[in-house]
Scaffold this motif. Sequence first.
Motif, PDB file in Angstrom:
ATOM      1  N   ALA A 149       0.966  -1.190  -0.132  1.00 55.47           N
ATOM      2  CA  ALA A 149       0.130   0.044  -0.157  1.00 55.47           C
ATOM      3  C   ALA A 149       0.966   1.223  -0.089  1.00 55.47           C
ATOM      4  O   ALA A 149       1.854   1.287   0.269  1.00 55.47           O
ATOM      5  CB  ALA A 149      -1.025  -0.084   1.124  1.00 55.47           C
ATOM      6  N   SER A 150       0.387   2.288  -0.565  1.00 51.70           N
ATOM      7  CA  SER A 150       0.857   3.807  -0.621  1.00 51.70           C
ATOM      8  C   SER A 150       0.868   4.343   0.829  1.00 51.70           C
ATOM      9  O   SER A 150       0.171   3.734   1.762  1.00 51.70           O
ATOM     10  CB  SER A 150       0.260   4.433  -1.374  1.00 51.70           C
ATOM     11  N   PRO A 151       1.618   5.313   1.104  1.00 54.55           N
ATOM     12  CA  PRO A 151       1.598   5.842   2.420  1.00 54.55           C
ATOM     13  C   PRO A 151       0.213   6.244   3.025  1.00 54.55           C
ATOM     14  O   PRO A 151      -0.040   5.958   4.095  1.00 54.55           O
ATOM     15  CB  PRO A 151       2.808   7.024   2.376  1.00 54.55           C
ATOM     16  N   GLU A 152      -0.281   6.802   2.001  1.00 54.23           N
ATOM     17  CA  GLU A 152      -1.640   7.378   2.373  1.00 54.23           C
ATOM     18  C   GLU A 152      -2.583   6.094   2.636  1.00 54.23           C
ATOM     19  O   GLU A 152      -3.538   6.289   3.707  1.00 54.23           O
ATOM     20  CB  GLU A 152      -2.364   8.411   1.252  1.00 54.23           C
ATOM     21  N   VAL A 153      -2.676   5.200   2.067  1.00 52.72           N
ATOM     22  CA  VAL A 153      -3.295   4.063   2.254  1.00 52.72           C
ATOM     23  C   VAL A 153      -2.845   3.379   3.693  1.00 52.72           C
ATOM     24  O   VAL A 153      -3.877   3.015   4.374  1.00 52.72           O
ATOM     25  CB  VAL A 153      -3.388   2.968   1.077  1.00 52.72           C
ATOM     26  N   ARG A 154      -1.771   3.194   3.807  1.00 48.84           N
ATOM     27  CA  ARG A 154      -1.289   2.511   5.049  1.00 48.84           C
ATOM     28  C   ARG A 154      -1.792   3.284   6.339  1.00 48.84           C
ATOM     29  O   ARG A 154      -2.207   2.836   7.168  1.00 48.84           O
ATOM     30  CB  ARG A 154       0.515   2.642   5.051  1.00 48.84           C
ATOM     31  N   HIS A 213      -7.692   0.758  -3.992  1.00 53.92           N
ATOM     32  CA  HIS A 213      -7.477   1.167  -5.260  1.00 53.92           C
ATOM     33  C   HIS A 213      -7.779   2.698  -5.403  1.00 53.92           C
ATOM     34  O   HIS A 213      -7.167   3.587  -6.312  1.00 53.92           O
ATOM     35  CB  HIS A 213      -7.811   0.533  -6.523  1.00 53.92           C
ATOM     36  N   ASP A 214      -8.880   3.340  -4.517  1.00 51.50           N
ATOM     37  CA  ASP A 214      -9.074   4.569  -4.824  1.00 51.50           C
ATOM     38  C   ASP A 214      -9.265   5.451  -3.275  1.00 51.50           C
ATOM     39  O   ASP A 214     -10.233   4.978  -2.656  1.00 51.50           O
ATOM     40  CB  ASP A 214     -10.795   4.560  -5.195  1.00 51.50           C
ATOM     41  N   PRO A 215      -8.023   5.678  -2.983  1.00 49.86           N
ATOM     42  CA  PRO A 215      -7.663   6.233  -1.618  1.00 49.86           C
ATOM     43  C   PRO A 215      -8.741   7.269  -1.138  1.00 49.86           C
ATOM     44  O   PRO A 215      -9.149   7.297  -0.069  1.00 49.86           O
ATOM     45  CB  PRO A 215      -6.306   6.922  -1.642  1.00 49.86           C
ATOM     46  N   VAL A 216      -9.130   8.079  -1.967  1.00 53.93           N
ATOM     47  CA  VAL A 216     -10.196   8.935  -1.811  1.00 53.93           C
ATOM     48  C   VAL A 216     -11.399   8.636  -1.288  1.00 53.93           C
ATOM     49  O   VAL A 216     -11.979   8.836  -0.265  1.00 53.93           O
ATOM     50  CB  VAL A 216     -10.355   9.981  -3.109  1.00 53.93           C
TER      51      VAL A 216
END
Lengths: 182, 182, 182, 182, 182, 182
Positions: free
Chosen positions: A12-17, A41-44
């Motif tokens: 996962a990306s930092p924002e998802v983590r 797949h869509d963090p927003v």
Amino acid sequence: MATFGLIDYDAASPEVRAIYDDIMATRHTDWINNFWKALAHDPVHLQRTWDSLKAVMAPGALDPLTKELIYVAVSVTNGCAYCIASHTVAARQAGMSAAMFAELMAVVGMANTTNRLAHGYQVAIDDRFRTPAPAVGNHGEPPVAAGGRKAAQTRAAASVKRATASGAAPPAAGQATRRRRR
Amino acid sequence: MATFGLIDYDAASPEVRAIYDDIMATRHTDWINNFWKALAHDPVHLQRTWDSLKAVMAPGALDPLTKELIYVAVSVTNGCAYCIASHTVAARQAGMSAAMFAELMAVVGMANTTNRLAHGYQVAIDDRFRTPAPAVGNHGEPPVAAGGRKAAQTRAAASVKRATASGAAPPAAGQATRRRRR
Amino acid sequence: MATFGLIDYDAASPEVRAIYDDIMATRHTDWINNFWKALAHDPVHLQRTWDSLKAVMAPGALDPLTKELIYVAVSVTNGCAYCIASHTVAARQAGMSAAMFAELMAVVGMANTTNRLAHGYQVAIDDRFRTPAPAVGNHGEPPVAAGGRKAAQTRAAASVKRATASGAAPPAAGQATRRRRR
Amino acid sequence: MATFGLIDYDAASPEVRAIYDDIMATRHTDWINNFWKALAHDPVHLQRTWDSLKAVMAPGALDPLTKELIYVAVSVTNGCAYCIASHTVAARQAGMSAAMFAELMAVVGMANTTNRLAHGYQVAIDDRFRTPAPAVGNHGEPPVAAGGRKAAQTRAAASVKRATASGAAPPAAGQATRRRRR
Amino acid sequence: MATFGLIDYDAASPEVRAIYDDIMATRHTDWINNFWKALAHDPVHLQRTWDSLKAVMAPGALDPLTKELIYVAVSVTNGCAYCIASHTVAARQAGMSAAMFAELMAVVGMANTTNRLAHGYQVAIDDRFRTPAPAVGNHGEPPVAAGGRKAAQTRAAASVKRATASGAAPPAAGQATRRRRR
Amino acid sequence: MATFGLIDYDAASPEVRAIYDDIMATRHTDWINNFWKALAHDPVHLQRTWDSLKAVMAPGALDPLTKELIYVAVSVTNGCAYCIASHTVAARQAGMSAAMFAELMAVVGMANTTNRLAHGYQVAIDDRFRTPAPAVGNHGEPPVAAGGRKAAQTRAAASVKRATASGAAPPAAGQATRRRRR
């Protein structure tokens, strides 16, 4: 399996983590279930969904167990296998016993029957059921608009009235005034 | 209005009147709502439906307020106007405040969203959610089969565990044993 | 698996093969999915279903991608696993990107929530929403009855108005005339 | 009518008025429809619902018209009279013509039929439909996680592929490689 | 009321009048109900919908009364007020008595309950229920594919087996061979 | 699999075994399907559910085959995989042929489409469909209230009217009186 695959913590990306970390911290657990990994797949959208869920399921005028029971009731009515499985576990963690689950299923089954009977018999809504409820509710507590969220009335207080209620359709407001049967 | 019209108390047969009397006595009220008047054309079905409803909604492991909240949640999910109107009044009589109603609607709305997201993203059920629950539930209470109905555990007792639960998917059984994140 | 089994191309009758051939030709593909193989036991129903689907999904006032997005939205709302799987693939072939899918899911989830809130709060329909739309639509294009199918208005033309619209409930017809807030 | 009545602008608290103002400003209109007035008894829920709706319906990878068509499709499938009425007006304001509406209804009707046929015939999902989609979508656009929201691909670009797609179940990934019919 | 208004016979185009005439002739009646007048804005869709309905509801292996009972059952389950009202009248014209209606409602109510209980208890499908049915059905009649429509088996013939069946889940194929209880 | 596991005959309590025995005796079979084994954790609910199902599905004004067809129609509409599987087998045991099944699916699919079209086009209910049916039904049989259950009218008698009925919306009561088209 999921439409666009599942995103594990390590990938996962930092924002998802950061969202995963908040989910685990909020739930006092150490894993992320597939639902969130599929939305990642869509963090927003993931952030919006989690924020709403966290706020909606937090203790308030209704306790977490009651909220989980309601969640299971809706999921069962919609036939969502994933949500039934996950929220049944959540409800049990929140304190649902085997006896409570059995009664929950009985109420859900009953409601699904009478919902159809009311439709099928084309029953008109009784005028007494159309009276809008007073904005302040029926216990004189401050309206929700005035921060009712904080002033959570205790279940105990509410329980006083509960003893008198059972069956599907209740005595309507103003029932006190005796009336000739018709 | 109803498919075969409504049967009022005065026009009802003795067997139907007996059911109407039981409905009013059970609900401490003095009137019969249209739902029952529409079903009265079939006393056998009327009797079966009322007997089931009376038994299902009676206080047990779940209190009447909780049962009414669940009934409203199902009715709202099914979009049954009649049942939403009647059971919202019933829930208020059982102690539902404006704040409780607002949270009920928020949970019902949230569940209806995540039910679809789980379907839409084609999320596979996590193995941890597939573990069958022990027949005795998770509070060591006797199994329902052994008269659990009578031994209604108190909400207070259940509340102890509740504080730790919130959010959609819960820590699964056995979460206690720490595990490396994956 | 299917109730009466699946009928493969080689085992199909001439009339069923003809339908299979049309399906593959229409879709520019070389295989038949299980849905059609399951219906093939009733060639009459198979023919009617395929003819309707072919006509309904053909490009018209709405393009194939938009139609597939709508198809997925309905299938997700109904919780039909088969249709979600098949039409998600169809939508991607028609041009649905990961971003489009994420937004599709967000809209479907949102609509499923507000549908229940509108039911649950027993909201009466605003008079402004009851005004019937002019038969010729609101863009002055010829009525469908007059061969509108052929005169498909361009998305570009429609896009002019789109920029101003967002949010759930729109400005109603005649909104132009300013009015005091009430 | 609404469960706890409707809160008009003049009777609203400052925080509710602020939300009403944002709704009217976002929609370029000068009135508030009943849905919001019914939710206003719970400003916290009102704010959360409006914020989510505003974000979900804003132009992105999908344009407002497409989003409104999807919203109507879901509302029709759920049978929510209020949402059908309000979003049909919203869709028309966003550019939906009479021809588009007719095709929308045809697709929604078709999907509701095949959803049931797939269930009724107990059709197993084809292996080709189970392949997860690549996280980057099938157009090589950056994954949503990498800010795909901003890099909204044009409909025109997507249209290139669209012409080849129609019918319910699409050619699956890898269809290019010819294969013997079986 | 209808989204694009209703098109009466006198205002209808020649092609729409031809469809109206066929509807009235097929139904031996002299009026057109609102459903068709609402669809008339799209003659192509109107024609397709009527042709399908006419074919589907025509007498075949199932008689018109049985088909109307099924139609009402589906409409009640979906909560479609319009279809419940119109098809209840249709069913009565086809021979539905008050007793048949009462039993129809009881079955619909029961099915809506057990559907939810099966979901809620997460019951796995028994292997015996997974066996695909022989393409020729279980009465040795020719498969539908071979013109079964024409060779409609009589209800009388079917009735032979009926007497032995009742209750929700039936003895599975091959039940004849006795087996030890487990 | 099931939420609280399955209780087999050998492991069942005497009261549960008594219910299992009645199920097998009523169905002339020698096994119990998972549905009942999952409910057995709550003997009280198991007993109530079985008693209702047994009474509802017993031959009456509607024969067992017709009741099973209705049961499948509801289960398919709700998308309940378990009930579709079990009741499709039940219907076949009751005499459903492949041709009957195909027509059942066609009617269910058609109803699910028109239900949505009626919602989507916001069609108002025709006044003629609002007339309540006479309590005695429309065949002069004694009202259900007067023991109609016993006096089950023969299908043959009902068949007389059937031949004239087909199509979705029927001629309304009083259609006999000719009227000018409008």
